[in-house]
Design an enzyme around this catalytic site. Structure first.
Site, PDB file in Angstrom:
ATOM      1  N   ASP A   1     -87.011   6.782 -14.001  1.00  0.00           N
ATOM      2  CA  ASP A   1     -86.863   5.537 -13.232  1.00  0.00           C
ATOM      3  C   ASP A   1     -85.578   5.551 -12.405  1.00  0.00           C
ATOM      4  OD1 ASP A   1     -87.502   3.017 -12.328  1.00  0.00           O
ATOM      5  OD2 ASP A   1     -87.639   2.112 -14.314  1.00  0.00           O
TER       6      ASP A   1
ATOM      7  N   ASP B   1     -94.266  -2.277  -9.981  1.00  0.00           N
ATOM      8  CA  ASP B   1     -93.994  -3.092 -11.166  1.00  0.00           C
ATOM      9  C   ASP B   1     -94.938  -4.289 -11.256  1.00  0.00           C
ATOM     10  OD1 ASP B   1     -91.975  -1.474 -12.074  1.00  0.00           O
ATOM     11  OD2 ASP B   1     -90.340  -2.704 -11.294  1.00  0.00           O
TER      12      ASP B   1
END
Length: 773
Positions: free
Chosen positions: A474, A541
Site C-alpha cells: 500500500d 477503496d
C-alpha cells in the site's frame, strides 16, 4: 517476419494491425499509416500529400518549396525548424539554444525485445526495430525503439537520448513516443476521478487545440489514469476504430493530443515535464518509459481485448502469470485497527467454513499501530495483538487449510515512529520548511539507497520469517515537499519511481511464489509499471458495487479482470451509506479477483448461505471470470452489462446490473457476443434470493395474519427465509442468443412470482451460458 522493409519504408505488422513509416527525402521519419492490417508499403496510396505549400508556413528545406515540418505527419519532431505543433522534446542544447533537428542515421533489427536496466518493460516481443536519429549539427542522438507483439496486436515504443558532445544537455521534456494520425473526426477518452471514485470514463471531441491527460502527484494517480483512447465519432463497444495508448510507468505521466490547423492529430505520451529537469553529461543517456499502442476496428471491446492479452501475456510475470487467483478475506472493514489474535482467528474459521482460500491481515499488526497517526516505518510485531507473532498466526491460518497474506505500507513513515526518531533524514521534506502531512504521514525518500536498503531488509525479513503467500503493498498519500540530498530537484520524481522499482524487484523477484497486490489508497497507482511487479491491483477503496461497476468498467478498457482486486463488503457501504443486495455485490466483484471484506459473524444465516454459494460458483467459473474474453455493452442508461467468454467458447458468464429503478420499466434484452453461432447452448440464471425484508410493508398483504414489517417475527423471518428471484432457463443456438435474449420481466408493481426479476434499485442478475453436449 513482423518487421520488414520495402525501400525506405519500415513495415511493422501484427495479426490484425499494420504500422508504416519511412525515411523521407529530407531524412526525417515520416508517418504513413497505423490501422487495420494491410499488404504492401502503403506509400503511394496512404502517404500524406503536400504537392503545394500551405500559406504562412516556414520552409524546413531551402531545396524544397513544399516542405514544411509543420505540415508533415512525423514519428519524431524537434523545435526551431518550422514545426509549431507540440514537441516531444525540449532540450537545452550545447549551443545554449532549444533548436534541434533529428534526422535518420541508421537502424537495426533485434529478435525479441530490448529490456532496460532502470525501468521495467514488456517482454516476449517478436522483433524490435531500433532507429537512430542524429541532430543535423551536433552529435546528440535519439534512438527510437519499436517492439512488435503480434498476437496481442500491440506495438511498444520508447526513446533514448544520448549526449556525445563535450558540453552537457539539459533535458526539460522527453516523451516516450509521438504519432501523427491522419486528418479525421476523433473523440478522446480519459479515465479520471479521485479517491473512492477512480477511472470514471470521460469522452470528449478532439477539436482544435491541445488536450492534456497528466498526473503531477508523484504517482500515476487516481485523478487521471495514464491510459488514453482515440476513437472515431461513431465507434461503439462492438464496431468502429479505436486506438489505445498507455505507459509502463508508475510516476508522473503526460499524454497530449493536439489537433493541428492542417487537420493532423498528434499524440504523444511519456514522463510529465512538470518539475522535470535532467542534465546529461558527455557519454550519458536518458531512457524513457515504454509506451504501449494498439488499434482495433472492432470497437472499444476489440481494443480492450488487445490490451488484456498484452497485459496477461507480456506484462504480468512470475509464478502467478496466468494462474487463477484465490478467494480471500481481508479483515480491514471488519476490524480497522481494533483486533487481537482471537478475533482474527474467529474471522478466519468463519471464512474457511464458507470456502475462503486466503486470509489477509491488513493494517495494525506492528509497533503501536492502533491508529493511523503512528507506527509506519517500524516492523516490530505488536505482541499484545499477536502474542504468537506473524509466524505463529500464519501457521495457525495454514492449519485451517487457508493461505496467509499480509499488508505493508513500506513507502511511508509517521513522525511518531522509531524510524523517524532515529532517521528523520529518511523522510521526504525540505530542511527549511515544515513538511505537509497526508494521512498523518510522510513519504520515505526512495531516491536514497540507504532508505531502499532499509525497506528491502525489513520487508524481506518479515516475508522470510513466516509462511506468507500474499502481500498487499500500500501507499496512502500524494507526494509533497519534493527534495532529496541524493539528487537534483528536477530529477526527484523520476528517480523516486526508479527507486520504487528497485525495491519491488529486489523483494519480489527472488520470491516469485508470493502473489502481490498493489494498492495506493485504492487505485492511485493502477498502471502497467506496477503490474510488472504486482500481479493484481486493488482497484478502489470503494466497495459499493454501484460505484465499483463504474470503476471496474473504466479500468476494463485498459486492464484485464485478472488484475483487479474486487471485494464484497457489508451494506450499507462505508463509502456511500448505500444499501445494495448481496447478489449485486458478488456479481460486480466476480469480474475480478474476488475477495470478502466484512465481519462474517454479523451475517444472517441466509447471508452466510449466500456467500458460501457465491464462492462455490466463483471457483467453478473462476478461469472464465478472471481470464475469459471480456465484453462491455452499451445498454439502457441505468444499466451495465458485462460478459466473459472462455477460450473455446463453451462457457460464457453474463451479468446485468441496474442502477436506480424506474416505474413500469420496459422489458430488458440481454446482449451476448463471442459464442459459436452454430452450436447449441443452455442459458440459466444464477440462483439468487430475494429476502423478505426487501418487500417492506407489502409483505403484510400476502399473509393471513397482520404483522408489523419491522416487527420481531418478520425480522426473524428475514434472517432465515427467502424467495426465489428471477429464475429463467432456455436452450437456443449461439446465433439466436447473440441476437439478444428477451429476459423475463422485472418487478413492475403488479405482483410476485418466482420468475419475476426483483431488481428494484441496485439489483442484478447473472446468467450462465453453456454449450450443450
Amino acid at each position: 517476419m513482423s518487421i520488414t522493409q520495402i525501400d525506405k519504408v519500415f513495415c511493422l505488422d501484427t495479426a490484425k494491425t499494420s504500422y508504416r513509416f519511412m525515411v523521407n527525402e529530407h531524412g526525417h521519419l515520416e508517418h504513413i499509416y497505423y490501422g487495420a492490417h494491410i499488404v504492401g508499403s502503403g506509400v503511394d496510396a496512404l502517404r500524406y500529400k503536400r504537392n503545394i505549400v500551405r500559406g504562412s508556413l516556414v520552409l524546413s528545406s531551402q531545396d524544397d518549396s513544399t516542405y514544411s515540418l509543420d505540415d508533415v505527419p512525423l514519428e519524431w519532431s524537434g523545435i526551431g525548424r518550422g514545426d509549431y505543433r507540440n514537441s516531444p522534446a525540449q532540450i537545452l542544447m550545447p549551443d545554449a539554444t532549444y533548436t534541434n533537428d533529428f534526422c535518420y542515421l541508421s537502424h537495426e533489427y533485434v529478435d525479441g525485445d530490448c529490456p532496460m536496466g532502470s525501468l521495467p518493460t514488456a517482454y516476449g516481443a517478436a522483433q524490435t526495430l531500433i532507429v537512430t536519429l542524429k541532430d543535423s549539427v551536433m552529435d546528440v542522438r535519439v534512438k527510437l525503439f519499436y517492439s512488435v507483439y503480434e498476437e496481442s496486436n500491440v506495438i511498444t515504443r520508447r526513446a533514448v537520448l544520448q549526449n556525445n558532445e563535450a558540453s552537457p544537455l539539459h533535458l526539460q521534456k522527453f516523451m516516450s513516443m509521438m504519432l501523427d494520425l491522419p486528418q479525421g473526426d476523433y473523440d478522446m477518452t480519459t479515465f479520471d476521478g479521485d479517491w473512492i471514485s477512480e477511472a470514471n470514463r470521460h469522452l470528449r471531441p478532439v477539436e482544435s487545440g491541445i488536450y492534456i491527460n497528466e498526473s503531477t502527484t508523484g504517482a500515476s494517480s487516481n485523478r487521471h489514469n495514464s491510459g488514453v483512447l482515440i476513437s472515431g465519432k461513431h465507434t461503439s463497444q462492438q464496431q468502429g476504430i479505436a486506438y489505445g495508448f498507455n505507459l509502463i510507468y508508475s510516476g508522473n505521466h503526460h499524454t497530449a493530443v493536439e489537433k493541428a490547423p492542417c487537420g493532423l492529430v498528434r499524440v504523444m505520451c511519456g514522463i510529465s515535464p512538470h518539475c522535470f529537469d535532467f542534465t546529461l553529461k558527455h557519454g550519458e543517456q536518458f531512457e524513457t518509459p515504454e509506451a504501449v499502442m494498439t488499434f482495433s476496428e472492432d470497437g472499444f471491446n476489440g481494443m480492450s481485448q488487445n490490451f488484456h492479452r498484452f497485459v496477461n501475456q507480456n506484462v504480468v510475470r512470475g509464478d502467478w502469470k496466468g494462474r487463477e487467483r484465490p478467494v480471500l478475506i481481508n479483515n480491514w472493514e471488519a476490524h480497522f485497527f481494533r483486533y487481537k489474535q482471537g478475533k482474527l482467528m474467529r474471522l478466519a474459521r468463519r471464512a474457511k467454513k464458507l470456502g475462503v482460500e486466503l486470509f489477509v491481515l491488513d493494517d495494525g499488526w506492528f509497533s503501536n499501530r492502533n491508529t493511523d497517526t503512528c507506527g509506519l516505518g517500524d516492523y516490530n510485531v505488536n505482541r499484545k495483538k499477536l502474542p504468537c507473532g506473524i509466524d505463529g498466526l500464519a501457521e495457525r491460518i495454514e492449519k485451517l487449510g487457508m493461505k496467509f497474506g499480509l499488508w505493508f505500507e513500506p513507502e511511508s513513515v509517521n513522525p511518531d515512529s522509531d524510524l523517524y526518531r532515529n532517521h528523520p533524514e529518511y523522510a521526504i521534506k525540505i530542511p527549511s520548511r515544515t513538511p505537509a502531512l497526508g494521512r498523518h504521514q510522510l513519504l520515505l525518500d526512495l531516491t536514497n539507497p540507504f532508505v531502499r536498503d532499509y525497506i528491502v531488509d525489513n520487508v524481506s525479513a518479515i516475508l522470510d520469517s513466516a509462511k506468507i503467500s500474499y502481500v498487499k503493498w500500500d501507499m496512502n498519500r500524494h507526494m509533497s515537499d519534493m527534495y532529496s540530498a541524493s539528487c537534483p530537484a528536477g530529477e526527484f520524481f523520476h528517480r523516486y519511481t526508479m527507486g520504487l522499482y528497485d525495491v519491488l524487484g529486489r523483494i519480489f523477484l527472488p520470491r516469485s511464489h508470493i502473489l502481490v497486490e498493489g494498492c495506493a489508497s485504492g487505485g492511485d497507482r493502477f498502471d502497467l509499471g506496477i503490474l510488472c511487479f504486482c500481479q493484481q491491483i486493488w482497484a478502489s477503496d470503494d466497495t459499493d458495487p454501484i460505484e465499483r461497476v463504474k470503476i471496474q468498467s473504466g479500468l476494463s478498457y485498459l486492464y484485464p479482470q485478472s488484475t483487479m482486486g474486487a471485494h464484497v463488503s457489508q451494506s450499507p457501504h462505508q463509502q456511500t451509506l448505500r444499501h445494495t443486495p448481496i447478489s449485486t455485490r458478488f456479481h460486480v466483484a466476480s469480474y475480478g479477483c474476488l475477495g470478502y471484506e466484512m465481519d462474517l459473524g454479523e451475517l444472517t444465516p441466509l447471508e452466510k448461505k449466500d456467500v458460501a454459494e457465491q464462492i462455490s460458483f466463483y471457483k467453478k467459473h473462476r478461469k472464465t471470470l478472471q481470464f475469459g474474453t471480456f465484453y462491455r455493452f452499451d445498454n439502457k442508461p441505468n444499466q451495465w452489462c458485462f460478459e466473459a467468454v472462455n477460450s473455446d467458447k463453451s462457457v460464457a458468464i453474463s451479468t446485468m446490473v441496474q442502477g436506480l429503478a424506474t416505474a413500469a420499466p420496459s422489458n430488458d434484452m440481454l446482449p451476448l457476443i463471442g459464442l459459436d453461432a452454430s452450436a447449441c447452448y443452455s442459458l440459466k440464471s444464477r440462483p439468487q434470493r430475494v429476502y423478505v425484508g426487501r418487500f417492506g410493508s407489502l409483505i403484510k398483504h400476502l399473509l393471513p395474519i397482520k404483522l408489523k414489517p419491522d416487527g420481531l417475527v418478520l425480522r426473524t423471518l428475514n434472517r432465515h427465509y427467502s424467495m426465489l428471484d428471477g429464475e429463467q432457463s432456455l436452450s437456443a443456438s449461439g446465433a439466436e442468443l447473440m441476437a439478444g435474449v428477451q429476459l423475463d420481466r422485472q418487478f413492475i408493481g403488479t405482483g410476485y412470482q418466482k420468475d419475476i426479476r426483483m431488481l428494484g434499485d441496485f439489483g442484478s442478475n447473472m446468467y450462465i451460458i453453456e454449450r450443450e453436449g
